[in-house]
Each structure stands twice: as C-alpha cells, then as structure tokens.
Scaffold this motif. Structure first.
Motif, PDB file in Angstrom:
ATOM      1  N   ILE A   3       0.842  -1.202   0.000  1.00  0.00           N
ATOM      2  CA  ILE A   3       0.000   0.000   0.000  1.00  0.00           C
ATOM      3  C   ILE A   3       0.873   1.246   0.000  1.00  0.00           C
ATOM      4  CG2 ILE A   3      -1.826   1.240   1.226  1.00  0.00           C
ATOM      5  CD1 ILE A   3      -2.367  -1.470   2.712  1.00  0.00           C
ATOM      6  N   ALA A   4       0.551   2.189  -0.867  1.00  0.00           N
ATOM      7  CA  ALA A   4       1.183   3.509  -0.826  1.00  0.00           C
ATOM      8  C   ALA A   4       0.195   4.526  -0.276  1.00  0.00           C
ATOM      9  CB  ALA A   4       1.639   3.930  -2.220  1.00  0.00           C
ATOM     10  N   ASP A  38       2.787  -3.865   3.955  1.00  0.00           N
ATOM     11  CA  ASP A  38       3.975  -3.233   3.382  1.00  0.00           C
ATOM     12  C   ASP A  38       3.562  -1.837   2.911  1.00  0.00           C
ATOM     13  OD1 ASP A  38       6.245  -2.487   2.069  1.00  0.00           O
ATOM     14  OD2 ASP A  38       6.260  -4.140   0.635  1.00  0.00           O
ATOM     15  N   VAL A  39       3.907  -0.815   3.686  1.00  0.00           N
ATOM     16  CA  VAL A  39       3.385   0.530   3.459  1.00  0.00           C
ATOM     17  C   VAL A  39       4.514   1.487   3.097  1.00  0.00           C
ATOM     18  CG1 VAL A  39       1.978   2.400   4.394  1.00  0.00           C
ATOM     19  CG2 VAL A  39       1.613   0.053   5.193  1.00  0.00           C
ATOM     20  N   THR A  40       4.272   2.289   2.064  1.00  0.00           N
ATOM     21  CA  THR A  40       5.185   3.352   1.650  1.00  0.00           C
ATOM     22  C   THR A  40       4.439   4.676   1.756  1.00  0.00           C
ATOM     23  OG1 THR A  40       6.329   1.874   0.107  1.00  0.00           O
ATOM     24  CG2 THR A  40       6.620   4.246  -0.216  1.00  0.00           C
ATOM     25  N   LEU A  41       5.079   5.655   2.374  1.00  0.00           N
ATOM     26  CA  LEU A  41       4.472   6.969   2.578  1.00  0.00           C
ATOM     27  C   LEU A  41       5.209   8.016   1.758  1.00  0.00           C
ATOM     28  CD1 LEU A  41       2.598   8.976   4.124  1.00  0.00           C
ATOM     29  CD2 LEU A  41       4.365   9.054   5.910  1.00  0.00           C
ATOM     30  N   ARG A  50       6.937   4.624  10.671  1.00  0.00           N
ATOM     31  CA  ARG A  50       7.551   3.293  10.616  1.00  0.00           C
ATOM     32  C   ARG A  50       7.415   2.688   9.227  1.00  0.00           C
ATOM     33  NH1 ARG A  50       4.669  -0.235  14.631  1.00  0.00           N
ATOM     34  NH2 ARG A  50       2.914   1.085  14.030  1.00  0.00           N
ATOM     35  N   ALA A  51       6.677   3.337   8.346  1.00  0.00           N
ATOM     36  CA  ALA A  51       6.588   2.905   6.959  1.00  0.00           C
ATOM     37  C   ALA A  51       7.843   3.345   6.207  1.00  0.00           C
ATOM     38  CB  ALA A  51       5.348   3.512   6.302  1.00  0.00           C
ATOM     39  N   LYS A  52       7.997   2.866   4.980  1.00  0.00           N
ATOM     40  CA  LYS A  52       9.062   3.374   4.123  1.00  0.00           C
ATOM     41  C   LYS A  52       8.676   4.781   3.688  1.00  0.00           C
ATOM     42  CE  LYS A  52      11.297   2.783  -0.369  1.00  0.00           C
ATOM     43  NZ  LYS A  52      11.305   2.027  -1.648  1.00  0.00           N
ATOM     44  N   LEU A  53       9.549   5.749   3.946  1.00  0.00           N
ATOM     45  CA  LEU A  53       9.266   7.140   3.614  1.00  0.00           C
ATOM     46  C   LEU A  53       9.954   7.522   2.307  1.00  0.00           C
ATOM     47  CD1 LEU A  53       8.108   9.948   4.367  1.00  0.00           C
ATOM     48  CD2 LEU A  53      10.253  10.379   5.612  1.00  0.00           C
ATOM     49  N   VAL A  54       9.178   8.009   1.365  1.00  0.00           N
ATOM     50  CA  VAL A  54       9.724   8.620   0.152  1.00  0.00           C
ATOM     51  C   VAL A  54       9.604  10.133   0.330  1.00  0.00           C
ATOM     52  CG1 VAL A  54       9.536   8.862  -2.355  1.00  0.00           C
ATOM     53  CG2 VAL A  54       9.070   6.645  -1.270  1.00  0.00           C
ATOM     54  N   ASP A  89       0.035  -2.723  -4.647  1.00  0.00           N
ATOM     55  CA  ASP A  89      -1.293  -3.235  -5.005  1.00  0.00           C
ATOM     56  C   ASP A  89      -2.269  -2.079  -5.166  1.00  0.00           C
ATOM     57  OD1 ASP A  89      -0.613  -6.044  -4.802  1.00  0.00           O
ATOM     58  OD2 ASP A  89      -0.516  -5.716  -2.626  1.00  0.00           O
ATOM     59  N   ILE A  90      -2.137  -1.083  -4.296  1.00  0.00           N
ATOM     60  CA  ILE A  90      -3.057   0.054  -4.333  1.00  0.00           C
ATOM     61  C   ILE A  90      -2.335   1.297  -3.831  1.00  0.00           C
ATOM     62  CG2 ILE A  90      -4.000  -0.323  -2.001  1.00  0.00           C
ATOM     63  CD1 ILE A  90      -6.806   0.345  -3.316  1.00  0.00           C
ATOM     64  N   VAL A  91      -2.658   2.425  -4.437  1.00  0.00           N
ATOM     65  CA  VAL A  91      -2.164   3.728  -3.990  1.00  0.00           C
ATOM     66  C   VAL A  91      -3.348   4.514  -3.445  1.00  0.00           C
ATOM     67  CG1 VAL A  91      -1.081   5.893  -4.660  1.00  0.00           C
ATOM     68  CG2 VAL A  91      -0.297   3.766  -5.686  1.00  0.00           C
ATOM     69  N   HIS A  92      -3.205   4.982  -2.223  1.00  0.00           N
ATOM     70  CA  HIS A  92      -4.265   5.731  -1.542  1.00  0.00           C
ATOM     71  C   HIS A  92      -3.866   7.198  -1.513  1.00  0.00           C
ATOM     72  CE1 HIS A  92      -7.102   5.930   2.221  1.00  0.00           C
ATOM     73  NE2 HIS A  92      -7.397   6.837   1.299  1.00  0.00           N
TER      74      HIS A  92
END
Length: 360
Positions: A3-4, A38-41, A50-54, A89-92
């Motif tokens: 998830i983003a 699995d979260v990317t921010l 605590r997510a992967k930060l971009v 899978d999905i971008v929010h």
C-alpha cells in the motif's frame, strides 16, 4: 498488502501542530504497518513513520519560507508515485485530485479520500470526466453535493485509543481550537463565552490567506476581550493535548458544512464534550446529550454551556472508543481497498464506451 499512502505536502506527517489531514494519514499509516502491511508513505522529509518514507520536499511546505509555488512540489510527488506504481497493489491518495488525469495509466489500483469541501461547480465536471475513480468520503454529508460520484464508502476519521488521555474533570474554561477562518466563526466562540460568563482559550492557526481576516476581524475582538479570552496562537504536541483535556467544553460554532472536524473526536477522546452548530457532518459525530450538544445558534450554545454538568465525561470517552478509533478506521479502509482490488480493471473497450456516453 502493498500500500502507498500519498499525503498532502503542506505539513509533515504527523504535523507538529495544525494539520488534520496529515494527522489522519499518520494514524492510518502506522496502524497499517502495525498490522504487517507493506506501506510506503510519500510525504515531506520531516515526517516520522515506521513505513518506508519517500521524501518529496525538505519540510512541510507551509513551514518553508522559501516555498512559494506549492503546486510544483505536488506534481513532483505525483511523478514519484507514477514511477513506483508497479511496486504496489493500491495507492491511496489524500490530497488534491491531481492524479485523476493519469490514474487509469498507473500500474496499480487507486483510491482517493477527499478531505475537504466538495462543490458541484468545481468537482462535478472532474468527477464526470473521470467517473471510474474510486472515492471515499469522510462523512455522508460531505458527498451530498456530488452524491452521484463513484463513492465506495464513507470512512469517519479515527484516532489511536491511547493518543489522548482521559481527563475526568475539566477546568473552568471553554476552548476554540483549530484554524482561524471566517467559516469557523471564532468571533461567535468569543460571544458564546462572554454571554456564558466563562473564560475562553483560543488556540488557532492563521494561514497566509486568512491573515487579513484575522487582522481586521478577529485581532481587534481579541484585544477588546482580554479580560476573559486567552489567545494561545497555534499550539501542538503535549500543550495541545493538555489544553483539550482540561477544557470544560470545545466550542465549534461553524457557519459552513464542515466535512468532518477532527478536533471534535480529539476532544471526546479526552472526555471533553463539544458544543457544535448543527451543520455538515456534526449529526454524524455528536450524540446530543452524550458527548456534547448540537445547537443552531448562539442563544442555544449559551444555554448548552449551562447544561454541561449533564454530560458524563466518562460516557463521552466511551462514545469515542466505540466509534472513532484508528483501528476501526483502518478496518474500514482495508475493506475499501479489497473492494477496489476485487473490481475488474478498466479495459480499452469500457473506457471507449464511457467516453461515448459522456460525449468525449
């Protein structure tokens, strides 16, 4: 699930003080990580997660005096998301709907939560042009002006249960908290406190576009009311939580259809009841006589102040726990993600049929 989360860049995630949308994005992101997704921010570099930060920009844009054009940073953020889309899978999306123009070309599915006011003249043409973009509203009231859009569900905001401490006995002051804007009517909060004979703390951010309103309309009123009004300016962190927890009640005399009102549930989490004008999403949040009072005007608000002893602060807290936790909010969003992922993607034929139907 991969998830983003794409946050507005105006404030850090979470914000240091004002910033309701960024705060909600933080609560959702951290709860998803806690559940082993699995979260990317995508957010400003001064965000904490605590997510992967971009990191998209050095700091929240409203905190950077060198930034003038905030749009360019959001366009760059969108380019970064498009670059990485096949990893999700999905971008929010949580910001302005800039992504609608290319959502169908991304290598994953999308969901958009709209956090602000929706207007038929502005959002209507966009939603008709992009009718397949899956949307989430933050209240049922928010979606009414464009009720025909592609709404997946309504997801009310939520907070971590332990974010605010319960305070069983409030102090003897009322509170106005949030943003210094005409629609939120800080002047009415001052009038209510004056007529109720109670001190008022005003803790509000003044945005650049509202400085003239503050200077001309509010600042003189604050000066004239110094005997019972304590103007705190913008506050955050522990100070903000303590001011909320110890208030006798939160005043919310809005003169617009507020899409939600995060400060309402923050107050309830402390056991602090709210006195809110009956507009927008208020009936979806306030249980009259349980966690506060809904009123229609200043007279009724003043009368509600006199009835605050009728509110059980422990019941107010229980109302928050039952309805507005971050866990419940995350459950709702995960169901929305699953629903979007279960929907067949658009094909060239379906896109062409839609274009024909809309005369494009």
């Amino acid at each position: 699930m991969r998830i983003a989360q794409v946050a507005p860049l105006y404030e850090s995630v979470p914000p240091s003080a004002y910033g309701a949308t960024e705060r909600v994005v933080s609560y959702l992101t951290e709860e998803l990580v806690r559940r082993n997704h699995d979260v990317t921010l995508y957010a400003s570099a001064d965000s904490a997660t605590r997510a992967k930060l971009v990191p998209v920009c050095e700091r929240g844009l409203w905190r950077d005096a060198a930034v003038w054009d905030t749009l360019t940073h959001h366009v760059r953020q969108l380019a970064l998301v498009a670059r990485d889309a096949d990893a999700f899978d999905i971008v929010h999306f949580h910001g302005d709907p800039l992504h609608f123009a290319l959502a169908d070309s991304l290598a994953c599915r999308t969901l958009t939560t709209l956090h602000g006011r929706l207007l038929p003249v502005d959002h209507g043409p966009l939603f008709r042009q992009c009718p397949f973009a899956p949307l989430v509203s933050i209240s049922n009231s928010q979606r009414k002006p464009v009720a025909w859009a592609n709404w997946q569900r309504t997801v009310h905001h939520g907070l971590p249960i332990d974010e605010f401490d319960f305070e069983p006995a409030g102090d003897s002051y009322l509170l106005f908290l949030g943003r210094m804007m005409p629609e939120k009517r800080p002047d009415l909060a001052i009038e209510i406190a004056r007529r109720a004979g109670m001190p008022l703390k005003v803790a509000a951010k003044v945005h650049p576009g509202e400085r003239e309103y503050f200077r001309q309309q509010v600042e003189p009123l604050l000066q004239r009311s110094r005997d019972f009004v304590d103007y705190l300016g913008e506050i955050g962190g522990h100070v903000r939580k303590q001011v909320l927890a110890h208030a006798r009640a939160l005043l919310f005399p809005i003169e617009w259809d507020e899409p939600f009102g995060l400060t309402l549930i923050e107050a309830m989490a402390c056991g602090t009841p709210v006195i809110a004008f009956h507009r927008g999403a208020i009936p979806e949040i306030v249980e009259h006589g349980v966690n506060g009072f809904m009123v229609d005007n200043v007279d009724e608000a003043v009368a509600a102040v006199a009835r605050l002893d009728e509110i059980d602060r422990a019941a107010c807290r229980r109302s928050f726990e039952a309805r507005f936790s971050a866990a419940r909010m995350t459950d709702d969003y995960l169901q929305a993600y699953e629903a979007v992922l279960a929907t067949p993607p658009r094909t060239a034929a379906s896109a062409a049929a839609c274009d024909t139907a809309f005369g494009r």
